[in-house]
Scaffold this active site. Structure first.
Site, PDB file in Angstrom:
ATOM      1  N   GLY A   1      45.083  23.093  23.077  1.00 11.11           N
ATOM      2  CA  GLY A   1      44.003  22.205  23.498  1.00 11.11           C
ATOM      3  C   GLY A   1      43.478  22.511  24.889  1.00 11.11           C
TER       4      GLY A   1
ATOM      5  N   LYS B   1      44.669  13.644  20.959  1.00 11.56           N
ATOM      6  CA  LYS B   1      43.374  14.203  21.384  1.00 11.56           C
ATOM      7  C   LYS B   1      42.474  14.625  20.208  1.00 11.56           C
ATOM      8  CE  LYS B   1      44.613  15.729  26.025  1.00 11.56           C
ATOM      9  NZ  LYS B   1      44.653  16.829  26.996  1.00 11.56           N
TER      10      LYS B   1
ATOM     11  N   GLY C   1      47.812  23.364  38.967  1.00 10.73           N
ATOM     12  CA  GLY C   1      47.293  22.482  37.928  1.00 10.73           C
ATOM     13  C   GLY C   1      46.894  21.099  38.421  1.00 10.73           C
TER      14      GLY C   1
ATOM     15  N   ASP D   1      38.792  17.834  30.477  1.00 12.65           N
ATOM     16  CA  ASP D   1      39.811  18.809  30.911  1.00 12.65           C
ATOM     17  C   ASP D   1      39.160  20.114  31.402  1.00 12.65           C
ATOM     18  OD1 ASP D   1      42.082  17.265  30.490  1.00 12.65           O
ATOM     19  OD2 ASP D   1      42.353  17.964  28.431  1.00 12.65           O
TER      20      ASP D   1
HETATM   21  P1  NDP Z   1      49.384  22.998  23.194  1.00  7.82           P
HETATM   22  O1  NDP Z   1      50.717  22.624  22.648  1.00  7.82           O
HETATM   23  O2  NDP Z   1      48.145  22.608  22.461  1.00  7.82           O
HETATM   24  O3  NDP Z   1      49.321  24.621  23.356  1.00  7.82           O
HETATM   25  C1  NDP Z   1      50.399  25.313  23.914  1.00  7.82           C
HETATM   26  C2  NDP Z   1      50.032  26.786  24.113  1.00  7.82           C
HETATM   27  O4  NDP Z   1      51.120  27.401  24.815  1.00  7.82           O
HETATM   28  C3  NDP Z   1      49.837  27.573  22.835  1.00  7.82           C
HETATM   29  O5  NDP Z   1      48.849  28.557  23.031  1.00  7.82           O
HETATM   30  C4  NDP Z   1      51.209  28.229  22.631  1.00  7.82           C
HETATM   31  O6  NDP Z   1      51.152  29.446  21.934  1.00  7.82           O
HETATM   32  C5  NDP Z   1      51.583  28.530  24.066  1.00  7.82           C
HETATM   33  N1  NDP Z   1      53.022  28.670  24.221  1.00  7.82           N
HETATM   34  C6  NDP Z   1      53.936  27.655  24.350  1.00  7.82           C
HETATM   35  N2  NDP Z   1      55.167  28.172  24.501  1.00  7.82           N
HETATM   36  C7  NDP Z   1      55.037  29.530  24.485  1.00  7.82           C
HETATM   37  C8  NDP Z   1      55.944  30.615  24.612  1.00  7.82           C
HETATM   38  N3  NDP Z   1      57.259  30.402  24.805  1.00  7.82           N
HETATM   39  N4  NDP Z   1      55.457  31.876  24.573  1.00  7.82           N
HETATM   40  C9  NDP Z   1      54.126  32.100  24.405  1.00  7.82           C
HETATM   41  N5  NDP Z   1      53.215  31.106  24.267  1.00  7.82           N
HETATM   42  C10 NDP Z   1      53.664  29.842  24.315  1.00  7.82           C
HETATM   43  O7  NDP Z   1      49.365  22.453  24.686  1.00  7.82           O
HETATM   44  P2  NDP Z   1      48.084  22.049  25.566  1.00  7.82           P
HETATM   45  O8  NDP Z   1      47.051  23.096  25.394  1.00  7.82           O
HETATM   46  O9  NDP Z   1      47.740  20.642  25.319  1.00  7.82           O
HETATM   47  O10 NDP Z   1      48.694  22.104  27.053  1.00  7.82           O
HETATM   48  C11 NDP Z   1      49.012  23.341  27.676  1.00  7.82           C
HETATM   49  C12 NDP Z   1      49.386  23.070  29.115  1.00  7.82           C
HETATM   50  O11 NDP Z   1      48.253  22.602  29.831  1.00  7.82           O
HETATM   51  C13 NDP Z   1      50.491  22.008  29.274  1.00  7.82           C
HETATM   52  O12 NDP Z   1      51.377  22.441  30.274  1.00  7.82           O
HETATM   53  C14 NDP Z   1      49.724  20.793  29.750  1.00  7.82           C
HETATM   54  O13 NDP Z   1      50.507  19.952  30.571  1.00  7.82           O
HETATM   55  C15 NDP Z   1      48.629  21.459  30.579  1.00  7.82           C
HETATM   56  N6  NDP Z   1      47.458  20.610  30.774  1.00  7.82           N
HETATM   57  C16 NDP Z   1      47.071  20.385  32.063  1.00  7.82           C
HETATM   58  C17 NDP Z   1      46.000  19.599  32.329  1.00  7.82           C
HETATM   59  C18 NDP Z   1      45.624  19.378  33.756  1.00  7.82           C
HETATM   60  O14 NDP Z   1      44.789  18.514  34.010  1.00  7.82           O
HETATM   61  N7  NDP Z   1      46.170  20.138  34.694  1.00  7.82           N
HETATM   62  C19 NDP Z   1      45.197  18.979  31.264  1.00  7.82           C
HETATM   63  C20 NDP Z   1      45.651  19.313  29.934  1.00  7.82           C
HETATM   64  C21 NDP Z   1      46.762  20.089  29.722  1.00  7.82           C
HETATM   65  P3  NDP Z   1      51.261  29.500  20.316  1.00  7.82           P
HETATM   66  O15 NDP Z   1      49.873  29.219  19.814  1.00  7.82           O
HETATM   67  O16 NDP Z   1      51.709  30.887  20.054  1.00  7.82           O
HETATM   68  O17 NDP Z   1      52.264  28.453  19.913  1.00  7.82           O
END
Ligand code: NDP
Length: 286
Positions: free
Chosen positions: A135, A71, A250, A107
Site C-alpha cells: 500500500g 485501507k 519516515g 500517504d
Molecule cells: P504492505 O504489507 O502492504 O507491503 C509490504 C511490502 O514490504 C511488500 O512489498 C513486501 O514484499 C515487502 N516486504 C516485507 N517484508 C519483506 C522482506 N523480508 N523481504 C522483501 N520484501 C519484503 O505494507 P505497507 O505498504 O502498508 O507499509 C510498508 C511500510 O510503510 C510499513 O513500514 C509502514 O509502517 C510504512 N508506512 C509509513 C507511512 C508514513 O507515513 N511514514 C504511511 C504508510 C505506511 P512482498 O510483496 O514480496 O511481500
C-alpha cells in the site's frame, strides 16, 4: 453569542491501533489552531468496519483515518473516491463532503511534500527506485509519477504483487514505470536520483533488518528515503549514511500526511511545527 460545547470529531480506525501516534499530532494541531476538535483512536476489527463507518455517519464525524487492515476494505462503504485514491486502490483519509463520505489517500502526497520540503528535491524529471509493492509503495509511486518523475523502477520480492501494481500504474497514469524482481542484493544504478524504501523491512520490532541494497554504485547526491517511521533511525538509512548519501526518515511522510488530512478536514493550514514537535515527542525522538 450562544454557547457551543459540541466538538467536531475525526479519528482513526485500525487493528492494532493503540500505538498509532497520529492522534497526538492532530490534537496538538487543533489546540494550536483554537479548534474544538477531537481525534479518536479507535480499535475496529474487520468484522465491525461497516458498522464503524455507519458510526461516522451517525455521529456526524468530519472524517476518519484508516490504517491496517482497513485501507482497501473501507472503499465499499464510501460514497466516492478522489482520483489518487482510485489509482492507488487504497484510502487512508475519509472526508465528509455534505452527507457524502469521500475516500482520499494522503500517504503519497505526504511523502512527496516531505521530499520537496525536507529533502529539498523537485521530483519532476527525476529517476526514482521504489522498493516494495504494498500500500505505501502504491501511494508513493502514484504521486511520484503524477509529479513528473521521468523513470520509476519498482523493485519487489513477490512478482504477482509488483506485476499488479505496475500494470495499474501504467493503465491509470501512462507513466514511465518499470519492474525488476528483487533477487539477492539490489545494486543501485548510477543514474538514480531518489531511492525509497516502501517495504516494511526494518519496522519495529524487526529493527535490525534492512533492505538488501548495495549503495556502492549510487551517485553521491542520491536522496535515500524510508517510509518506515518506527524507529525513524533505520538500519537502511544508517547504511546510506555510511556512503555519505543524504537521507530522509519516515517521520517526514507521517507528519505531512497528517498535515494534508488536517487541511482536508478543517479547510485550514495547521501549525506544522507544532504537529511535528508533538509527533517527535510522542515517539521519543529529538
Ligand atoms: P504492505 O504489507 O502492504 O507491503 C509490504 C511490502 O514490504 C511488500 O512489498 C513486501 O514484499 C515487502 N516486504 C516485507 N517484508 C519483506 C522482506 N523480508 N523481504 C522483501 N520484501 C519484503 O505494507 P505497507 O505498504 O502498508 O507499509 C510498508 C511500510 O510503510 C510499513 O513500514 C509502514 O509502517 C510504512 N508506512 C509509513 C507511512 C508514513 O507515513 N511514514 C504511511 C504508510 C505506511 P512482498 O510483496 O514480496 O511481500
Amino acid at each position: 453569542m450562544a454557547a457551543n460545547y459540541k466538538a467536531e470529531l475525526v479519528g482513526c480506525f485500525g487493528q492494532p491501533v493503540a500505538e498509532n501516534p497520529t492522534g497526538v499530532m492532530q490534537e496538538a494541531g487543533f489546540r494550536a489552531a483554537g479548534l474544538n476538535w477531537r481525534y479518536l483512536t479507535v480499535e475496529v476489527g474487520p468484522q465491525d468496519l461497516a458498522a464503524a463507518v455507519q458510526g461516522v455517519r451517525a455521529f456526524g464525524m468530519r472524517g476518519i483515518n484508516l490504517t491496517i487492515p482497513h485501507k482497501v476494505a473501507v472503499i465499499q462503504h464510501l460514497d466516492g473516491l478522489s482520483d489518487e485514491a482510485r489509482i492507488i486502490g487504497a484510502v487512508n483519509t475519509v472526508v465528509r463532503e455534505g452527507d457524502k463520505l469521500i475516500g482520499n489517500n494522503t500517504d503519497g502526497k505526504g511523502f512527496l511534500r516531505g521530499i520537496e520540503t525536507d529533502g529539498g528535491m523537485d521530483v519532476g524529471g527525476k529517476r526514482v527506485v521504489v522498493l516494495g509493492a504494498g500500500g505505501a509503495a502504491r501511494a508513493v509511486a502514484t504521486e511520484l509519477i503524477l509529479a513528473g518523475a521521468s523513470d520509476l523502477l519498482v523493485v519487489n520480492r513477490s512478482l504477482d504483487r509488483a506485476g499488479a501494481m505496475v500494470a495499474d500504474l501504467i493503465q491509470n497514469t501512462s507513466g514511465p514505470v518499470r519492474f525488476e524482481p528483487w533477487v539477492g542484493s539490489f545494486a543501485v544504478p548510477d543514474d538514480v536520483d531518489l531511492l525509497v524504501n516502501a517495504t516494511s523491512i526494518g519496522l519495529y520490532p524487526d529493527v535490525d533488518a534492512a533492505p538488501d541494497v548495495n549503495f556502492s554504485g549510487a551517485k553521491s547526491d542520491m536522496l535515500v528515503a524510508d517510509a518506515v517511521f518506527n524507529p525513524p533511525e533505520t538500519k537502511f538509512l544508517a547504511a546510506a549514511g555510511e556512503y555519505g548519501l543524504p537521507t530522509l526518515d519516515g517521520l517526514s511522510m507521517l507528519v505531512y500526511q497528517g498535515v494534508i488530512a488536517f487541511q482536508m478536514w478543517t479547510g485550514q493550514d495547521p501549525d506544522e511545527a507544532v504537529m511535528k514537535k508533538a509527533l517527535a515527542e510522542a515517539l521519543g525522538v529529538e
